[in-house]
Design an enzyme around this catalytic site. Structure first.
Site, short mmCIF file in Angstrom:
data_model
loop_
_atom_site.label_atom_id
_atom_site.label_comp_id
_atom_site.label_asym_id
_atom_site.label_seq_id
_atom_site.Cartn_x
_atom_site.Cartn_y
_atom_site.Cartn_z
N SER A 88 -73.01 37.84 -52.30
CA SER A 88 -72.60 36.94 -53.30
C SER A 88 -71.69 37.48 -54.57
CB SER A 88 -74.00 36.46 -53.84
OG SER A 88 -73.72 35.26 -54.68
N ASP A 106 -69.01 34.80 -52.43
CA ASP A 106 -69.16 33.90 -51.32
C ASP A 106 -68.84 32.52 -51.68
OD1 ASP A 106 -71.46 33.96 -53.14
OD2 ASP A 106 -72.51 33.44 -51.41
MG MG Z 1 -72.98 33.50 -54.52
#
Ligand code: MG
Length: 443
Positions: A92, A232
Site C-alpha cells: 500500500s 497501490d
Molecule cells: Mg493503499
C-alpha cells in the site's frame, strides 16, 4: 498466530514477509478456494512473492488467474468478475522495502478479520490440501485494466474539460489513472507515472509533504486540479487549482456533500474522521455511521446500512454503486467531476477549519489494549457527554471530540483532539495524555 493486521499482511521484506510467507498463504488459499486471481504492485519484491504465492495455490490444487502489475481496486474487480478469491501483493502506502498480501472475496470486498483468521488457522496447523501430480492447478493470464477503465469512464461525470495533473507514485496507477481521466474528458499531465518499485519520485504515502512536486506541477502547468495515489492506488489525495494540498478530512467532506446533493442517504466513515465530515453530512441531510478504522470495516457497514458512499480520511473511498473496494483511480475521476462543476479551492474556501491537537504516548505493543481499556474507565473523570468504544475510545468532552487509539504501526497510543475552541482542545488533549501516562505508571 497473527499474520494479518488491519489491512492484510504488511511488513518489511525479509522480516514479516518472505517468499516462505507467500508460499504458506498461497497453500492456504488453494486449500480453501478452487481458483484465485493474483496481482501485484510495482515493488521490486513483487515478482518473487507472486511466484511463491502462485506455487502455493497450485500445489494445493487451486488454479490461478494472473493479473500481473495492477492497482489493488483493479485486482478486487477482477476477483468479482471471475467470482473467485483475490490476492494482491502490495504494501500500500508503505516505503519501497515493505511488501504484503491483501486478500479479496469473490464479491469484490476485502477479506474480513474472520476470513483472515481461517487462513491463519490453516497455516498454523499445516492443514493444507496436497494435490497429486494430476491434480495440480493451472495458470492463465488476464489483462483486467481495460475493464476497470471502462467502469471508471461509465462512472465519471465531467461537466466541462478541465486540466488535471496525475501523480501516480510510480505505482500501478501509472497504467490506469492518466488514461481514465483522459477518457472521462480531462486534459491530463502526469508526474511519477513510470512504474518503478524503488519509488524514485516520492514516498508512496500521499501527504502534504510528499505531494510538493504535484503542487509545483499544478502551478507550472496552470492545471485546475492535481490528484495523487498511494503505492497501490486504493487511495486518492488532491491539491486544488492553486496547488494547495487539501486535507483528507476536507476532501472526504467535499465528496460527502457531492453525493448528498444528488441523493440523501447514509454515509460511512471511520472514527478518526474530523468534525468537518460530521458537520458536512449533517448539514446536507445525510446520516453518518462511524466504524472502526480500516477499509474492510467501512465496506462491511456500507453493505449492512445500504450506504451511498463510504470513505476514510486517508483517502480510501468506496463508491458502492461501482464496487466494494476502495478505488483511487475511480475516486480521482469522481473528484475531477466535482472540480469541473466548481473548483476545489473555491469549495474549500467555504469550509470551517478547526484546531486539532495530536499527542503520542510511547507504549509497548503488548500493553496497548490494556492501556486503552483502563483509559476507557478513567476518562469518566473528565466528564464526557458521551463515550463510544467502536475503535479505541471516542469521547465528546466540553464540545471537544477526543479519540484515543492504539497506533497500528508503532508501539504507541495516539491522542487526537478536535474542537471549536483552541484553548479547550489543547486542555482536553493534555489532560488525556496525562491520564494515560499516569495509568501506565500504575498510579
Ligand atoms: Mg493503499
Amino acid at each position: 498466530m497473527r499474520l494479518f493486521g488491519t489491512s492484510g499482511i504488511r511488513a518489511k521484506y525479509g522480516a514479516g514477509i518472505t517468499p516462505e510467507t507467500a508460499l504458506a498463504v498461497g497453500k492456504a488459499i488453494g486449500t480453501l478456494s478452487k481458483e484465485a486471481v493474483v496481482g501485484r504492485d510495482t515493488r521490486t519484491t513483487g515478482e518473487v512473492l507472486e511466484h511463491a504465492l502462485i506455487a502455493g495455490i497450485l500445489s494445493a490444487g487451486g488454479s490461478v488467474i494472473r493479473a500481473g502489475c495492477v492497482t489493488t481496486p483493479t485486482l478486487a474487480l477482477c476477483a468479482r468478475e471471475n467470482k473467485c478469491t483475490g490476492a494482491m501483493i502490495t504494501a500500500s502506502h508503505n516505503p519501497a522495502e515493505y511488501n504484503g498480501i491483501k486478500l479479496w472475496q469473490e464479491n469484490g470486498m476485502a477479506f474480513t478479520p474472520q476470513l483472515e483468521g481461517k487462513i491463519e488457522q490453516i497455516i498454523e496447523k499445516g492443514a493444507y490440501k496436497k494435490a497429486e501430480w494430476k491434480g495440480i492447478g493451472t495458470v492463465r493470464n488476464t489483462s483486467p485494466i481495460e475493464k476497470h477503465l471502462k467502469l471508471i469512464t461509465e462512472f465519471s461525470k465531467i461537466k466541462r474539460k478541465i486540466t488535471v495533473v496525475a501523480d501516480c507514485a510510480n505505482g500501478p496507477a501509472s497504467m490506469l489513472t492518466p488514461y481514465a481521466l483522459a477518457k472521462a474528458g480531462c486534459t491530463v499531465h502526469t508526474i511519477n507515472a513510470n512504474p518503478d518499485g524503488y519509488f524514485p519520485g516520492r514516498n508512496p504515502e500521499p501527504t502534504e509533504e510528499t505531494l510538493k512536486s504535484l503542487s509545483s506541477a499544478v502551478k507550472a502547468t496552470g492545471a485546475e486540479l492535481g490528484i495523487a495515489h498511494d503505492g497501490d492506488a486504493d487511495r486518492v489525495a488532491a491539491v486544488d487549482e492553486k496547488g494547495s494540498y487539501i486535507s483528507g478530512d476536507k476532501l472526504l467532506a467535499l465528496a460527502c456533500a457531492h453525493y448528498l446533493q444528488d441523493k440523501k442517504g447514509t454515509i460511512v466513515t471511520t472514527v478518526d474522521a474530523g468534525l468537518i465530515v460530521e458537520e458536512t453530512v449533517e448539514k446536507n441531510g445525510g446520516k453518518l455511521i462511524l466504524t472502526r478504522v480500516g477499509d474492510v470495516a467501512v465496506a462491511e457497514q456500507i453493505v449492512k446500512t445500504k450506504a451511498i458512499f463510504g470513505g476514510e480520511p486517508c483517502g480510501a473511498w468506496i463508491h458502492p454503486s461501482a464496487h466494494l473496494a476502495p478505488d483511487g483511480p475511480l475516486s480521482a475521476a469522481f473528484i475531477a467531476g466535482m472540480a469541473s462543476e466548481e473548483l476545489l479551492g473555491s469549495r474549500t474556501k467555504k469550509m470551517k477549519e478547526y484546531p486539532i491537537v495530536r499527542e503520542k504516548i510511547t507504549c509497548p505493543n503488548e500493553e496497548k489494549e490494556k492501556a486503552i481499556e483502563r483509559f476507557s474507565k478513567a476518562v469518566k473523570k473528565m466528564e464526557p457527554d458521551k463515550i463510544s468504544r467502536i475503535d479505541g475510545v471516542l469521547a465528546h468532552i466540553d464540545s471537544v471530540r477526543l479519540l484515543v487509539r492504539p497506533s497500528g504501526t508503532e508501539p504507541a497510543i495516539r491522542v487526537r483532539a478536535e474542537g471549536k475552541s483552541e484553548a479547550k482542545t489543547k486542555k482536553i488533549a493534555a489532560e488525556a495524555k496525562k491520564l494515560i501516562e499516569d495509568l501506565m505508571a500504575g498510579q
